[in-house]
Design an enzyme around this catalytic site. Sequence first.
Site, PDB file in Angstrom:
ATOM      1  CE1 TYR A  26       7.952   4.991  13.989  1.00 18.64           C
ATOM      2  CE2 TYR A  26       8.118   6.328  15.967  1.00 18.64           C
ATOM      3  CZ  TYR A  26       7.273   5.303  15.204  1.00 18.64           C
ATOM      4  OH  TYR A  26       6.351   4.593  15.813  1.00 18.64           O
ATOM      5  CB  VAL A  76      -0.863  -0.016   1.092  1.00 17.90           C
ATOM      6  CG1 VAL A  76      -1.995  -1.223   0.928  1.00 17.90           C
ATOM      7  CG2 VAL A  76      -0.255  -0.236   2.658  1.00 17.90           C
ATOM      8  CG  ASN A 126      -1.564  -1.234  11.880  1.00 17.04           C
ATOM      9  OD1 ASN A 126      -1.178  -0.752  13.134  1.00 17.04           O
ATOM     10  ND2 ASN A 126      -1.168  -2.295  11.656  1.00 17.04           N
ATOM     11  CB  ALA A 169       9.562  14.217  10.820  1.00 13.75           C
ATOM     12  CB  SER A 170       6.884   9.703   9.514  1.00  8.45           C
ATOM     13  OG  SER A 170       7.021   8.786  10.489  1.00  8.45           O
ATOM     14  CE  LYS A 171       4.277   5.905  13.039  1.00  5.72           C
ATOM     15  NZ  LYS A 171       3.026   5.092  12.603  1.00  5.72           N
ATOM     16  CB  SER A 212       4.033   6.935  17.518  1.00  2.00           C
ATOM     17  OG  SER A 212       5.055   6.814  18.399  1.00  2.00           O
TER      18      SER A 212
END
Length: 245
Positions: free
Chosen positions: A155, A66, A92, A157-159, A142
């Site tokens: 990590y 995905v 998820n 920044a992405s969350k 997170s």
Amino acid sequence: MDQGLAGKRVVVTGGTRGIGRATVLAFARCGAHVVACHRTESQHADSLARELAELGGQNRVVRTDVTSVAGARRLGDAVGAELGQLDVLVNNVGVDGAVPFAEISQTEWHRLIDHNVTAAHLVTQAVLGLLVDGASVVNIGSSVALRGRVNGVHYTASKAALIGFTRGLCKELGPRGIRVNTVAPGLTETEPGAGLPPQAVERIVGMTALGRICRPEDVAGAVLFLAGDTSRYVSGTTLNVDGGV
């Protein structure tokens, strides 16, 4: 109180391990019909398919990536064919990374962004036409997004971006009664000791009010709440599931 999940049509990305697997099984045990997706063939996918078959219901495990447009569309086509319409989407899919900021390569940066943000964007677009009025979208983020972490700038920044995605999307889909929320777990024990050295686990537990590491079932419970009837006026929120860090 009954959450009204029996008969609901649900898709969970990254559904064969950890938080995703616990969430898929929790929905199925409530009588929902669930499509779970995974990227690679594994014993986890095979065993999940067997467990879902034993539970009964209209459940399916789909293999697709995905993080690509084609893979997200493939999932959307499978969901449409299997379920027709959709009441709940759980984004998820995600990966972690521990690299000092000065050493984060373009490849590593894009790996985290693609899995932790872009996948949610692509899948939500792919199933948008299937979501019924009053549906629920739940993104798995997170609690690090609100605190930051050494060796985890990409990590974090992405969350954090996923929280912004949630806030913006809830405004667009709100007129249809569709709710969009984020669940933000703390460190979650998807394997013994969460794969960390004992001293690291001890330090994190010492910071946690409830005195233990998060379990996948703890997160699944929060997801079911946000997907169910008792949260029908909750949208755009980030629900921390971190035991009180």
